[in-house]
Design a protein around this motif. Structure first.
Motif, PDB file in Angstrom:
ATOM      1  N   HIS A  95       0.853  -1.189   0.000  1.00  0.00           N
ATOM      2  CA  HIS A  95       0.000   0.000   0.000  1.00  0.00           C
ATOM      3  C   HIS A  95       0.885   1.234   0.000  1.00  0.00           C
ATOM      4  CE1 HIS A  95      -3.809  -2.055   0.641  1.00  0.00           C
ATOM      5  NE2 HIS A  95      -3.292  -2.723   1.653  1.00  0.00           N
ATOM      6  N   SER A  96       0.355   2.313  -0.507  1.00  0.00           N
ATOM      7  CA  SER A  96       1.017   3.603  -0.442  1.00  0.00           C
ATOM      8  C   SER A  96       0.379   4.442   0.651  1.00  0.00           C
ATOM      9  CB  SER A  96       0.900   4.338  -1.778  1.00  0.00           C
ATOM     10  OG  SER A  96       1.319   5.689  -1.638  1.00  0.00           O
ATOM     11  N   VAL A  97       1.196   5.187   1.379  1.00  0.00           N
ATOM     12  CA  VAL A  97       0.677   6.020   2.458  1.00  0.00           C
ATOM     13  C   VAL A  97      -0.214   7.146   1.929  1.00  0.00           C
ATOM     14  CG1 VAL A  97       2.633   7.628   2.489  1.00  0.00           C
ATOM     15  CG2 VAL A  97       1.337   7.204   4.606  1.00  0.00           C
ATOM     16  N   VAL A  98      -0.141   7.435   0.645  1.00  0.00           N
ATOM     17  CA  VAL A  98      -0.991   8.484   0.091  1.00  0.00           C
ATOM     18  C   VAL A  98      -2.369   7.962  -0.300  1.00  0.00           C
ATOM     19  CG1 VAL A  98       1.034   9.749  -0.749  1.00  0.00           C
ATOM     20  CG2 VAL A  98      -0.200   8.228  -2.297  1.00  0.00           C
ATOM     21  N   ASP A  99      -2.584   6.646  -0.165  1.00  0.00           N
ATOM     22  CA  ASP A  99      -3.866   6.056  -0.541  1.00  0.00           C
ATOM     23  C   ASP A  99      -4.081   4.771   0.252  1.00  0.00           C
ATOM     24  OD1 ASP A  99      -6.256   5.524  -1.823  1.00  0.00           O
ATOM     25  OD2 ASP A  99      -5.305   4.626  -3.587  1.00  0.00           O
ATOM     26  N   LEU A 100      -4.436   4.916   1.512  1.00  0.00           N
ATOM     27  CA  LEU A 100      -4.612   3.768   2.399  1.00  0.00           C
ATOM     28  C   LEU A 100      -6.031   3.212   2.282  1.00  0.00           C
ATOM     29  CD1 LEU A 100      -2.745   5.183   5.543  1.00  0.00           C
ATOM     30  CD2 LEU A 100      -1.881   3.558   3.834  1.00  0.00           C
ATOM     31  N   PRO A 101      -6.229   1.931   2.628  1.00  0.00           N
ATOM     32  CA  PRO A 101      -7.555   1.315   2.492  1.00  0.00           C
ATOM     33  C   PRO A 101      -8.645   2.065   3.261  1.00  0.00           C
ATOM     34  CG  PRO A 101      -5.888  -0.365   2.839  1.00  0.00           C
ATOM     35  CD  PRO A 101      -5.195   0.957   3.040  1.00  0.00           C
ATOM     36  N   THR A 102      -9.787   2.184   2.651  1.00  0.00           N
ATOM     37  CA  THR A 102     -10.917   2.886   3.267  1.00  0.00           C
ATOM     38  C   THR A 102     -11.282   2.293   4.617  1.00  0.00           C
ATOM     39  OG1 THR A 102     -11.801   3.415   1.072  1.00  0.00           O
ATOM     40  CG2 THR A 102     -13.320   3.587   2.927  1.00  0.00           C
ATOM     41  N   GLU A 103     -11.220   0.955   4.695  1.00  0.00           N
ATOM     42  CA  GLU A 103     -11.653   0.274   5.920  1.00  0.00           C
ATOM     43  C   GLU A 103     -10.685   0.456   7.088  1.00  0.00           C
ATOM     44  OE1 GLU A 103      -9.724  -2.885   3.199  1.00  0.00           O
ATOM     45  OE2 GLU A 103     -11.002  -1.092   3.019  1.00  0.00           O
ATOM     46  N   TRP A 104      -9.541   1.055   6.852  1.00  0.00           N
ATOM     47  CA  TRP A 104      -8.603   1.297   7.953  1.00  0.00           C
ATOM     48  C   TRP A 104      -8.938   2.562   8.741  1.00  0.00           C
ATOM     49  CZ3 TRP A 104      -2.993   0.164   5.763  1.00  0.00           C
ATOM     50  CH2 TRP A 104      -2.883  -1.204   5.516  1.00  0.00           C
ATOM     51  N   ALA A 105      -9.920   3.295   8.357  1.00  0.00           N
ATOM     52  CA  ALA A 105     -10.250   4.569   9.008  1.00  0.00           C
ATOM     53  C   ALA A 105     -10.455   4.384  10.511  1.00  0.00           C
ATOM     54  CB  ALA A 105     -11.497   5.169   8.383  1.00  0.00           C
ATOM     55  N   GLU A 131      -3.968  11.073   5.119  1.00  0.00           N
ATOM     56  CA  GLU A 131      -4.286   9.659   5.248  1.00  0.00           C
ATOM     57  C   GLU A 131      -3.900   9.123   6.627  1.00  0.00           C
ATOM     58  OE1 GLU A 131      -5.674   7.110   2.379  1.00  0.00           O
ATOM     59  OE2 GLU A 131      -6.592   8.937   3.158  1.00  0.00           O
ATOM     60  N   LEU A 132      -2.743   9.522   7.130  1.00  0.00           N
ATOM     61  CA  LEU A 132      -2.327   9.080   8.459  1.00  0.00           C
ATOM     62  C   LEU A 132      -3.303   9.581   9.523  1.00  0.00           C
ATOM     63  CD1 LEU A 132       1.522   9.593   8.120  1.00  0.00           C
ATOM     64  CD2 LEU A 132       0.325   7.409   8.332  1.00  0.00           C
ATOM     65  N   PHE A 133      -3.769  10.810   9.368  1.00  0.00           N
ATOM     66  CA  PHE A 133      -4.766  11.342  10.306  1.00  0.00           C
ATOM     67  C   PHE A 133      -6.053  10.518  10.227  1.00  0.00           C
ATOM     68  CE2 PHE A 133      -8.221  14.142  11.567  1.00  0.00           C
ATOM     69  CZ  PHE A 133      -7.721  14.757  12.711  1.00  0.00           C
ATOM     70  N   ARG A 134      -6.455  10.179   9.025  1.00  0.00           N
ATOM     71  CA  ARG A 134      -7.711   9.446   8.836  1.00  0.00           C
ATOM     72  C   ARG A 134      -7.686   8.068   9.470  1.00  0.00           C
ATOM     73  NH1 ARG A 134      -9.697   5.733   5.321  1.00  0.00           N
ATOM     74  NH2 ARG A 134      -7.788   5.698   4.047  1.00  0.00           N
ATOM     75  N   LEU A 136      -5.810   6.936  11.953  1.00  0.00           N
ATOM     76  CA  LEU A 136      -5.575   6.890  13.394  1.00  0.00           C
ATOM     77  C   LEU A 136      -6.900   6.968  14.145  1.00  0.00           C
ATOM     78  CD1 LEU A 136      -2.463   9.197  13.856  1.00  0.00           C
ATOM     79  CD2 LEU A 136      -2.576   6.756  14.398  1.00  0.00           C
ATOM     80  N   SER A 137      -6.947   6.288  15.271  1.00  0.00           N
ATOM     81  CA  SER A 137      -8.107   6.408  16.151  1.00  0.00           C
ATOM     82  C   SER A 137      -7.944   7.663  17.006  1.00  0.00           C
ATOM     83  CB  SER A 137      -8.219   5.173  17.048  1.00  0.00           C
ATOM     84  OG  SER A 137      -7.029   5.007  17.814  1.00  0.00           O
ATOM     85  N   PRO A 138      -9.022   8.208  17.570  1.00  0.00           N
ATOM     86  CA  PRO A 138      -8.893   9.380  18.451  1.00  0.00           C
ATOM     87  C   PRO A 138      -7.908   9.102  19.582  1.00  0.00           C
ATOM     88  CG  PRO A 138     -11.185   9.009  17.883  1.00  0.00           C
ATOM     89  CD  PRO A 138     -10.428   7.824  17.356  1.00  0.00           C
ATOM     90  N   GLY A 139      -6.990  10.039  19.786  1.00  0.00           N
ATOM     91  CA  GLY A 139      -5.949   9.861  20.792  1.00  0.00           C
ATOM     92  C   GLY A 139      -4.701   9.194  20.258  1.00  0.00           C
ATOM     93  N   GLY A 140      -4.737   8.713  19.004  1.00  0.00           N
ATOM     94  CA  GLY A 140      -3.597   8.024  18.416  1.00  0.00           C
ATOM     95  C   GLY A 140      -2.481   8.981  18.016  1.00  0.00           C
ATOM     96  N   TRP A 141      -1.262   8.456  18.035  1.00  0.00           N
ATOM     97  CA  TRP A 141      -0.080   9.268  17.727  1.00  0.00           C
ATOM     98  C   TRP A 141       0.522   8.887  16.380  1.00  0.00           C
ATOM     99  CZ3 TRP A 141       1.964  13.291  20.512  1.00  0.00           C
ATOM    100  CH2 TRP A 141       1.462  13.484  21.803  1.00  0.00           C
ATOM    101  N   VAL A 142       1.049   9.896  15.680  1.00  0.00           N
ATOM    102  CA  VAL A 142       1.870   9.674  14.506  1.00  0.00           C
ATOM    103  C   VAL A 142       3.280  10.127  14.848  1.00  0.00           C
ATOM    104  CG1 VAL A 142       1.412  11.947  13.456  1.00  0.00           C
ATOM    105  CG2 VAL A 142       2.113  10.022  12.026  1.00  0.00           C
TER     106      VAL A 142
END
Length: 273
Positions: A95-105, A131-134, A136-142
């Motif tokens: 996968h590319s970080v610029v286009d992650l799977p929809t179901e990973w939201a 995409e990384l923001f999308r 992550l769960s609330p409270g998650g860190w990047v």
């Protein structure tokens, strides 16, 4: 095994450095993460630009020693370096970080990514951080680990200064964003991240490699750029592969003899509210 220079493997035309074993030997701080994590067994972790997956393997082992088994998803745009065997809690996918799977939201507690500077321009960075923001769960860190390609400090003589000039020309042609220590925190804020912080770490370059890179290892990082540089006509600064090799060897001698050569890495941390 490293791929010989005549057969270096490149994941894409945008990425300037080769995606092979040699390129994964760059030095990093001993800490696997600076994020204030409180992971529990089963929490999902994303490693973007995973390469060999060495970070995920070590991160998993470190957590297991503390009684925690995270579920780690490793992604990259090619699978050439993926390990043949790995623990069952680590998964590898293309996968590319610029286009992650929809179901990973909203499913990851932590996302880790390092050294994509030479693969990205402004447009791609904006997609990636979004995409990384999308996902992550609330409270998650990047956590983003990147190299400073704007304020270099390894031009310490005529050879290494010419190398720096050559790299700046190529960065400009590829629209590489150099000052990521400033750029990425601002972009994270625009996307919606909070608790954003940036830690700079300068490492030395010299003969011994103490507290940083041995000169020869730093040379080998840039030796991996020979093919795209030659494909770009040497950016009008070098004409042949031999001339580029001579430039690198001259720069290596300058780094060996210098107490001033070094480079800077940034760790950018941000939390999804």
């Amino acid at each position: 095994m490293a791929v010989p220079n005549h057969a270096r493997y490149y994941a894409s035309k945008q990425y300037l450095l080769p995606a092979d074993e040699l390129e994964t030997t760059r030095a990093f701080d001993n800490k696997l993460s600076l994020a204030p994590l409180d992971l529990q067994t089963g929490d999902r972790v994303l490693e973007s630009a995973a390469g060999t997956g060495v970070w995920a393997l070590e991160f998993s082992e470190q957590n297991k020693q503390n009684g925690v088994t995270p579920d780690i998803e490793c992604i990259d745009i090619c699978d050439k370096q993926y390990p043949a065997t790995h623990p069952t809690n680590i998964h590898f996918s293309l996968h590319s970080v610029v286009d992650l799977p929809t179901e990973w939201a909203g499913t990851f507690s932590y996302a880790h990514q390092r050294l994509l500077i030479l693969a990205m321009n402004d447009s791609l960075w904006r997609k990636a951080i979004g995409e990384l923001f999308r996902v992550l769960s609330p409270g998650g860190w990047v956590e983003l680990i990147e190299h400073d390609a704007k304020h270099t400090s390894y031009g310490v003589g005529p050879y290494s200064n010419k190398l720096v000039s050559l790299l700046y020309v190529m960065y400009a042609e590829k629209e590489v964003v150099g000052d990521l220590g400033v750029y990425l925190p601002k972009l994270c804020e625009e996307v919606g991240f909070v608790d954003i912080r940036c830690e700079a770490r300068r490492v030395s370059i010299g003969r011994s490699g103490e507290n940083g890179y041995p000169s020869g290892e730093w040379r080998d990082v840039w030796k991996g750029m020979k093919q795209p540089l030659m494909n770009a006509g040497g950016c009008s600064l070098v004409r042949t592969e031999e001339e580029y090799e001579e430039l690198l060897e001259g720069a290596t001698r300058e780094w060996d003899d210098s107490n001033e050569a070094g480079t800077t890495f940034y760790t950018i941390l941000a939390r999804k509210p």
